[in-house]
Every structure is written in C-alpha cells, then in structure tokens.
Design a protein around this motif. Sequence first.
Motif, PDB file in Angstrom:
ATOM      1  N   ILE A   8       0.808  -1.228   0.000  1.00 41.51           N
ATOM      2  CA  ILE A   8       0.000   0.000   0.000  1.00 41.51           C
ATOM      3  C   ILE A   8       0.839   1.276   0.000  1.00 41.51           C
ATOM      4  O   ILE A   8       0.594   2.165  -0.815  1.00 41.51           O
ATOM      5  N   PRO A   9       1.848   1.450   0.871  1.00 45.17           N
ATOM      6  CA  PRO A   9       2.624   2.693   0.825  1.00 45.17           C
ATOM      7  C   PRO A   9       3.327   2.910  -0.520  1.00 45.17           C
ATOM      8  O   PRO A   9       3.387   4.031  -1.021  1.00 45.17           O
ATOM      9  N   TYR A  10       3.822   1.844  -1.111  1.00 41.77           N
ATOM     10  CA  TYR A  10       4.522   1.956  -2.396  1.00 41.77           C
ATOM     11  C   TYR A  10       3.543   2.269  -3.521  1.00 41.77           C
ATOM     12  O   TYR A  10       3.852   3.045  -4.426  1.00 41.77           O
ATOM     13  N   LEU A  11       2.371   1.673  -3.451  1.00 41.85           N
ATOM     14  CA  LEU A  11       1.349   1.948  -4.458  1.00 41.85           C
ATOM     15  C   LEU A  11       0.788   3.359  -4.305  1.00 41.85           C
ATOM     16  O   LEU A  11       0.470   4.008  -5.301  1.00 41.85           O
ATOM     17  N   ILE A  46      12.332  -1.367  -6.737  1.00 45.37           N
ATOM     18  CA  ILE A  46      13.580  -1.826  -6.129  1.00 45.37           C
ATOM     19  C   ILE A  46      13.480  -1.780  -4.610  1.00 45.37           C
ATOM     20  O   ILE A  46      13.833  -2.741  -3.918  1.00 45.37           O
ATOM     21  N   VAL A  47      12.989  -0.677  -4.093  1.00 52.35           N
ATOM     22  CA  VAL A  47      12.858  -0.541  -2.632  1.00 52.35           C
ATOM     23  C   VAL A  47      11.888  -1.577  -2.086  1.00 52.35           C
ATOM     24  O   VAL A  47      12.156  -2.208  -1.060  1.00 52.35           O
ATOM     25  N   SER A  89       8.633  -2.075 -13.525  1.00 49.59           N
ATOM     26  CA  SER A  89       8.433  -2.395 -12.107  1.00 49.59           C
ATOM     27  C   SER A  89       8.762  -3.859 -11.823  1.00 49.59           C
ATOM     28  O   SER A  89       9.246  -4.191 -10.746  1.00 49.59           O
ATOM     29  N   LEU A  90       8.523  -4.727 -12.783  1.00 52.22           N
ATOM     30  CA  LEU A  90       8.880  -6.133 -12.625  1.00 52.22           C
ATOM     31  C   LEU A  90      10.395  -6.308 -12.535  1.00 52.22           C
ATOM     32  O   LEU A  90      10.899  -7.019 -11.664  1.00 52.22           O
ATOM     33  N   VAL A  91      11.115  -5.635 -13.417  1.00 56.00           N
ATOM     34  CA  VAL A  91      12.582  -5.691 -13.398  1.00 56.00           C
ATOM     35  C   VAL A  91      13.123  -5.102 -12.092  1.00 56.00           C
ATOM     36  O   VAL A  91      14.021  -5.670 -11.461  1.00 56.00           O
ATOM     37  N   GLY A  92      12.575  -3.968 -11.677  1.00 58.86           N
ATOM     38  CA  GLY A  92      13.003  -3.359 -10.420  1.00 58.86           C
ATOM     39  C   GLY A  92      12.722  -4.247  -9.226  1.00 58.86           C
ATOM     40  O   GLY A  92      13.544  -4.368  -8.310  1.00 58.86           O
TER      41      GLY A  92
END
Length: 106
Positions: A8-11, A46-47, A89-92
């Motif tokens: 949730i925070p990342y989204l 990545i994070v 985002s998948l690669v990260g």
Amino acid sequence: MKKIQNQIPYLLFMVLAFYGFPLIDRESGILTLLILFPLVCLLSAIVYGIKYSFSLVYSILVMALFIPTIYIYYNETATFYIVVYGVISLVGNLLGSFIRKIYIRK
C-alpha cells in the motif's frame, strides 16, 4: 492479504506520481512519460523488492493504476506505457529481491 498491505505505501507513492505530477506540470507530458514515471516505477519497485522480496502482484497493480491516467491526462496512444511501466516495475522488483537475497546470505 498481508503482502498487499505491505504494498500500500509503495502503491500510494505510485498514485501520487501518476495522478499528482500531471496536475502540477501539464506541459511536460512526454518528459513525464519517458523519464519521470519509469524512474519512479523502477526505484519504488527496487525498494519494495529489497524490503519484502518479489511480488508479481505489485507489478500488475502498478499497471492497473496507470490505466485511468491514460483517459484523464493523455490519449489512447499512451496505452503502450501500461506494459512498459509493468515491465520496469517487474525488473526493479526482481533486482530488489536479488539484492535482498544477497544481503540475507551475508
């Protein structure tokens, strides 16, 4: 369910980027699509990957969050970027997960 709660925070950060930045700067659409959003997608993934490991759901949700912006700020030609941001985002996320595994082994 716990995995989605962790996302949730990342989204929310992605929502702020996808919906907030075009409100602030309407004139640099191509710059935003080509540089800012991919960078935000990559760094956020990545994070997340470092902190929580790999999640395919995260990349799918990033793609889903971008879809309404096409109709709000851009036009149908920006549909291509749904896949681009999903792949970035998948690669990260994979990169972050790999970094996490390296540091857990030490």
